[in-house]
Design an enzyme around this catalytic site. Structure first.
Site, PDB file in Angstrom:
ATOM      1  CD  GLU A 196      52.602  19.198  31.686  1.00  0.00           C
ATOM      2  OE1 GLU A 196      53.370  19.144  32.660  1.00  0.00           O
ATOM      3  OE2 GLU A 196      51.910  18.237  31.309  1.00  0.00           O
ATOM      4  CE  LYS A 202      44.581  24.768  36.703  1.00  0.00           C
ATOM      5  NZ  LYS A 202      43.162  24.390  36.464  1.00  0.00           N
ATOM      6  CD  GLU A 206      27.743  20.689  29.222  1.00  0.00           C
ATOM      7  OE1 GLU A 206      27.124  21.709  28.874  1.00  0.00           O
ATOM      8  OE2 GLU A 206      27.273  19.540  29.160  1.00  0.00           O
ATOM      9  CG  ASP A 240      35.177  26.594  37.825  1.00  0.00           C
ATOM     10  OD1 ASP A 240      35.864  26.701  36.789  1.00  0.00           O
ATOM     11  OD2 ASP A 240      34.017  27.028  37.906  1.00  0.00           O
ATOM     12  CB  SER A 241      40.034  29.784  38.940  1.00  0.00           C
ATOM     13  OG  SER A 241      40.645  28.722  39.604  1.00  0.00           O
ATOM     14  N   GLY A 269      44.617  35.765  31.033  1.00  0.00           N
ATOM     15  CA  GLY A 269      43.233  36.092  31.389  1.00  0.00           C
ATOM     16  C   GLY A 269      43.076  37.555  31.762  1.00  0.00           C
ATOM     17  CE1 TYR A 270      37.810  38.956  31.986  1.00  0.00           C
ATOM     18  CE2 TYR A 270      38.119  36.826  33.029  1.00  0.00           C
ATOM     19  CZ  TYR A 270      37.412  37.652  32.184  1.00  0.00           C
ATOM     20  OH  TYR A 270      36.302  37.169  31.530  1.00  0.00           O
ATOM     21  CG  ASP A 271      46.645  37.330  35.662  1.00  0.00           C
ATOM     22  OD1 ASP A 271      45.630  37.164  36.375  1.00  0.00           O
ATOM     23  OD2 ASP A 271      47.529  36.466  35.538  1.00  0.00           O
ATOM     24  NE  ARG A 292      45.049  27.195  40.103  1.00  0.00           N
ATOM     25  CZ  ARG A 292      44.881  27.957  39.010  1.00  0.00           C
ATOM     26  NH1 ARG A 292      45.824  28.782  38.632  1.00  0.00           N
ATOM     27  NH2 ARG A 292      43.787  27.885  38.311  1.00  0.00           N
TER      28      ARG A 292
END
Length: 203
Positions: A11, A13, A41, A76-77, A160-162, A188
């Protein structure tokens, strides 16, 4: 109006994409909105391979359903650290082995960079977009933002890694940025701004 089908049900995104692309004559829809339940996948070796695979699968499904007037967008990020030869890369979400465990992923990253000096901790966030329209025309877009990896987490925002990713121009980690600040400079955000022009060609 042409449909822009986002290969995601995230949502946050979808909301961000709608906001950035609001001037374009597109109806932005999630997979859920389209009644599509396909889990692709992500086994590619690059961000683009993964993003393109997702777009192609959704494109095929929409064609099978005889849909017209659509563009599929997938992404993909991840994070690339120079010292680690591009790791975690396409494995960013499952770096420590368990998909989406931010805490373990961050711990593994810090362990792998233990004792590494600041100038060797350069990193970038990458967002690869893959766009395919109903005529099977493909475009790939790559957005990046450069920073370096801190020795410990700073800030409790983002995901994440933020909290480990430090952005020097603002003198903050991504975990300390407001949503507005992050959207302006994030990988992004950069990719979606470029996507605006590409989408005009594909509409």
């Amino acid at each position: 109006m042409k449909k822009l089908v986002i290969a995601s049900n995230n949502e946050g995104k979808i909301k961000e994409i709608k906001r950035i692309l609001k001037e374009l004559p597109l109806e932005v829809l999630s997979l859920r909105d389209m009644g599509i339940d396909i889990d692709v996948e992500e086994d590619g070796l690059t961000f683009e391979e993964n993003a393109k695979k997702k777009s192609v699968e959704i494109y095929k499904e929409l064609i099978r359903r005889e849909n017209k007037d659509f563009i599929v967008m997938s992404d993909d990020s991840g994070l690339e650290v120079d010292y680690l030869k591009g790791e975690p890369g396409v494995f960013s979400a499952r770096y420590a082995g368990e998909h989406g465990n931010d805490k373990k992923n961050n711990e593994k990253l810090l362990l792998n960079l233990k004792g590494v000096k600041e100038e060797d901790r350069k990193a970038r966030f990458v967002c690869q977009l893959a766009l395919i329209n109903d005529k099977n025309e493909y475009r790939g877009i790559r957005g990046t933002v450069d920073g370096y990896i801190l020795e410990s987490e700073k800030g409790d925002g983002g995901f994440g890694y933020d909290p480990l990713f430090f952005f020097k121009p603002l003198n903050k980690s991504f975990g300390e940025l407001t949503m507005e600040e992050k959207n302006k400079i994030s990988h992004r955000g950069v990719a979606l701004e470029e996507a605006k022009e590409v989408l005009k060609e594909l509409i």
